[in-house]
Design a protein around this motif. Structure first.
Motif, PDB file in Angstrom:
ATOM      1  N   GLY A  77       0.793  -1.234   0.000  1.00 26.12           N
ATOM      2  CA  GLY A  77       0.000   0.000   0.000  1.00 26.12           C
ATOM      3  C   GLY A  77       0.817   1.270   0.000  1.00 26.12           C
ATOM      4  N   ALA A  78       2.152   1.148   0.069  1.00 24.35           N
ATOM      5  CA  ALA A  78       3.020   2.329   0.100  1.00 24.35           C
ATOM      6  C   ALA A  78       3.479   2.668  -1.314  1.00 24.35           C
ATOM      7  N   PRO A  79       3.949   3.902  -1.543  1.00 31.37           N
ATOM      8  CA  PRO A  79       4.491   4.257  -2.863  1.00 31.37           C
ATOM      9  C   PRO A  79       5.679   3.361  -3.206  1.00 31.37           C
ATOM     10  N   GLY A  80       5.681   2.811  -4.411  1.00 33.51           N
ATOM     11  CA  GLY A  80       6.763   1.925  -4.818  1.00 33.51           C
ATOM     12  C   GLY A  80       6.698   0.546  -4.203  1.00 33.51           C
ATOM     13  N   GLY A  81       5.612   0.235  -3.505  1.00 35.47           N
ATOM     14  CA  GLY A  81       5.509  -1.030  -2.792  1.00 35.47           C
ATOM     15  C   GLY A  81       5.377  -2.244  -3.681  1.00 35.47           C
ATOM     16  N   ALA A  82       5.028  -2.047  -4.954  1.00 35.17           N
ATOM     17  CA  ALA A  82       4.909  -3.174  -5.881  1.00 35.17           C
ATOM     18  C   ALA A  82       6.157  -3.316  -6.745  1.00 35.17           C
ATOM     19  N   TRP A  83       6.555  -2.211  -7.368  1.00 37.69           N
ATOM     20  CA  TRP A  83       7.676  -2.268  -8.310  1.00 37.69           C
ATOM     21  C   TRP A  83       9.021  -2.468  -7.624  1.00 37.69           C
ATOM     22  N   GLY A  84       9.240  -1.857  -6.468  1.00 40.14           N
ATOM     23  CA  GLY A  84      10.517  -2.008  -5.778  1.00 40.14           C
ATOM     24  C   GLY A  84      10.845  -3.467  -5.494  1.00 40.14           C
ATOM     25  N   PRO A  85       9.982  -4.190  -4.783  1.00 45.90           N
ATOM     26  CA  PRO A  85      10.240  -5.605  -4.518  1.00 45.90           C
ATOM     27  C   PRO A  85      10.328  -6.443  -5.787  1.00 45.90           C
ATOM     28  N   ALA A  86       9.513  -6.112  -6.803  1.00 42.74           N
ATOM     29  CA  ALA A  86       9.561  -6.878  -8.057  1.00 42.74           C
ATOM     30  C   ALA A  86      10.928  -6.760  -8.721  1.00 42.74           C
ATOM     31  N   LEU A  87      11.498  -5.567  -8.698  1.00 39.03           N
ATOM     32  CA  LEU A  87      12.820  -5.359  -9.291  1.00 39.03           C
ATOM     33  C   LEU A  87      13.906  -6.074  -8.491  1.00 39.03           C
ATOM     34  N   VAL A  88      13.760  -6.106  -7.179  1.00 38.69           N
ATOM     35  CA  VAL A  88      14.694  -6.881  -6.350  1.00 38.69           C
ATOM     36  C   VAL A  88      14.564  -8.363  -6.689  1.00 38.69           C
ATOM     37  N   GLY A  89      13.350  -8.800  -6.996  1.00 42.24           N
ATOM     38  CA  GLY A  89      13.140 -10.187  -7.411  1.00 42.24           C
ATOM     39  C   GLY A  89      13.870 -10.510  -8.712  1.00 42.24           C
ATOM     40  N   VAL A  90      13.873  -9.572  -9.658  1.00 43.75           N
ATOM     41  CA  VAL A  90      14.630  -9.760 -10.902  1.00 43.75           C
ATOM     42  C   VAL A  90      16.122  -9.896 -10.593  1.00 43.75           C
ATOM     43  N   PHE A  91      16.597  -9.079  -9.664  1.00 46.59           N
ATOM     44  CA  PHE A  91      17.994  -9.152  -9.242  1.00 46.59           C
ATOM     45  C   PHE A  91      18.296 -10.535  -8.669  1.00 46.59           C
ATOM     46  N   ALA A  92      17.378 -11.093  -7.905  1.00 46.12           N
ATOM     47  CA  ALA A  92      17.556 -12.433  -7.331  1.00 46.12           C
ATOM     48  C   ALA A  92      17.688 -13.488  -8.426  1.00 46.12           C
ATOM     49  N   VAL A  93      16.830 -13.406  -9.424  1.00 51.52           N
ATOM     50  CA  VAL A  93      16.859 -14.383 -10.520  1.00 51.52           C
ATOM     51  C   VAL A  93      18.182 -14.317 -11.267  1.00 51.52           C
ATOM     52  N   SER A  94      18.775 -13.135 -11.372  1.00 48.67           N
ATOM     53  CA  SER A  94      20.052 -12.998 -12.084  1.00 48.67           C
ATOM     54  C   SER A  94      21.155 -13.815 -11.417  1.00 48.67           C
ATOM     55  N   PHE A  95      21.082 -14.009 -10.103  1.00 52.79           N
ATOM     56  CA  PHE A  95      22.078 -14.824  -9.407  1.00 52.79           C
ATOM     57  C   PHE A  95      21.898 -16.296  -9.744  1.00 52.79           C
ATOM     58  N   TRP A  96      20.659 -16.731  -9.887  1.00 54.76           N
ATOM     59  CA  TRP A  96      20.428 -18.117 -10.294  1.00 54.76           C
ATOM     60  C   TRP A  96      20.915 -18.350 -11.714  1.00 54.76           C
ATOM     61  N   ALA A  97      20.694 -17.370 -12.589  1.00 55.92           N
ATOM     62  CA  ALA A  97      21.189 -17.487 -13.963  1.00 55.92           C
ATOM     63  C   ALA A  97      22.712 -17.543 -13.980  1.00 55.92           C
ATOM     64  N   ALA A  98      23.355 -16.752 -13.112  1.00 61.83           N
ATOM     65  CA  ALA A  98      24.819 -16.759 -13.028  1.00 61.83           C
ATOM     66  C   ALA A  98      25.337 -18.107 -12.555  1.00 61.83           C
ATOM     67  N   ALA A  99      24.557 -18.792 -11.726  1.00 63.50           N
ATOM     68  CA  ALA A  99      24.960 -20.114 -11.246  1.00 63.50           C
ATOM     69  C   ALA A  99      24.877 -21.158 -12.351  1.00 63.50           C
ATOM     70  N   VAL A 100      23.848 -21.050 -13.177  1.00 63.85           N
ATOM     71  CA  VAL A 100      23.639 -22.029 -14.253  1.00 63.85           C
ATOM     72  C   VAL A 100      24.598 -21.790 -15.421  1.00 63.85           C
ATOM     73  N   PHE A 101      24.871 -20.514 -15.710  1.00 64.47           N
ATOM     74  CA  PHE A 101      25.735 -20.159 -16.832  1.00 64.47           C
ATOM     75  C   PHE A 101      26.996 -19.471 -16.286  1.00 64.47           C
ATOM     76  N   PRO A 102      28.072 -20.221 -16.070  1.00 67.65           N
ATOM     77  CA  PRO A 102      29.268 -19.655 -15.446  1.00 67.65           C
ATOM     78  C   PRO A 102      30.008 -18.678 -16.351  1.00 67.65           C
ATOM     79  N   ALA A 103      30.830 -17.867 -15.735  1.00 70.96           N
ATOM     80  CA  ALA A 103      31.654 -16.913 -16.471  1.00 70.96           C
ATOM     81  C   ALA A 103      32.756 -17.664 -17.225  1.00 70.96           C
ATOM     82  N   ASP A 104      33.371 -16.979 -18.164  1.00 68.60           N
ATOM     83  CA  ASP A 104      34.470 -17.578 -18.931  1.00 68.60           C
ATOM     84  C   ASP A 104      35.785 -17.454 -18.179  1.00 68.60           C
TER      85      ASP A 104
END
Length: 222
Positions: free
Chosen positions: A93-120
């Motif tokens: 119910g607060a300003p940014g209460g939906a998009w802020g957490p959703a964007l943090v969720g995208v950041f979380a998924v990027s770590f899982w992708a980094a685990a599956v696809f390692p760096a060179d």
């Protein structure tokens, strides 16, 4: 008369259970950054041939002990996802209460992708690797995931400046708009300095810890 006396009792009993559970969930977002950086630093100093001035923490997932860093990616992603869930409850119910957490969720998924696809491999790490890095398919996905994840994190900081300001935390709100500039500057300087990249990424993780803790502890102005 009985109904009017019993109704408030239900409201009071429900309130204390939701807030503590939300704060418990946000603890994931508070722990994720420091844990990831601590694990990366410990491995970087322990692994032969790793040089923080030449190698990125992501490369620690290469080689025989690389499973430790891979597990670090997976665990950090899970903690960030938990933190995003907690932020959503705290900011309901607060300003940014939906998009802020959703964007943090995208950041979380990027770590899982980094685990599956390692760096060179490259810059002499792991031992025997060439100095120059040949981009592979999994390496390209790893870089893309990191770029998307940190862009989402920077956007989350800008969005979360709104609930910070709404809670009267003006300086925190200003800082939350400045930090993304510093993080992105570190990424842009990565071609010249790996340390700049690591510092920018580390700052983003630590600021997420600070902002999550501040929002979880600050009362909403209603």
């Amino acid at each position: 008369m009985t109904d009017t006396l019993t109704a408030p009792r239900d409201d009071v009993s429900a309130a204390p259970t939701s807030r503590p559970s939300a704060r418990w969930a946000t603890a994931g977002g508070m722990v994720a950054g420091p844990l990831f950086l601590a694990a990366g630093l410990a491995q970087g100093f322990a692994r032969d041939g790793f040089d923080f001035t030449r190698n990125a923490i992501s490369q620690l997932a290469l080689g025989e002990p690389g499973w430790i860093q891979t597990a670090d990616f997976v665990l950090t992603g899970a903690l960030l996802a938990l933190g995003a869930t907690g932020l959503r409850r705290v900011l309901r119910g607060a300003p940014g209460g939906a998009w802020g957490p959703a964007l943090v969720g995208v950041f979380a998924v990027s770590f899982w992708a980094a685990a599956v696809f390692p760096a060179d491999a490259g810059a002499g790490f792991p031992a025997g690797a060439p100095e120059t890095t040949a981009m592979s398919g999994h390496g390209a996905v790893h870089m893309a995931a990191g770029a998307v994840g940190y862009l989402a994190l920077c956007a989350a900081f800008v969005v979360l400046a709104r609930p910070l300001a709404a809670r009267g935390l003006r300086r925190w709100a200003v800082a939350s708009r400045v930090v993304p500039v510093v993080v992105l500057a570190g990424f842009m300087a990565s071609a010249a300095s790996v340390l700049a990249f690591t510092a920018g990424a580390g700052l983003g993780l630590l600021w997420l810890t600070a902002v999550t803790a501040r929002l979880a502890g600050a009362p909403a102005n209603r």
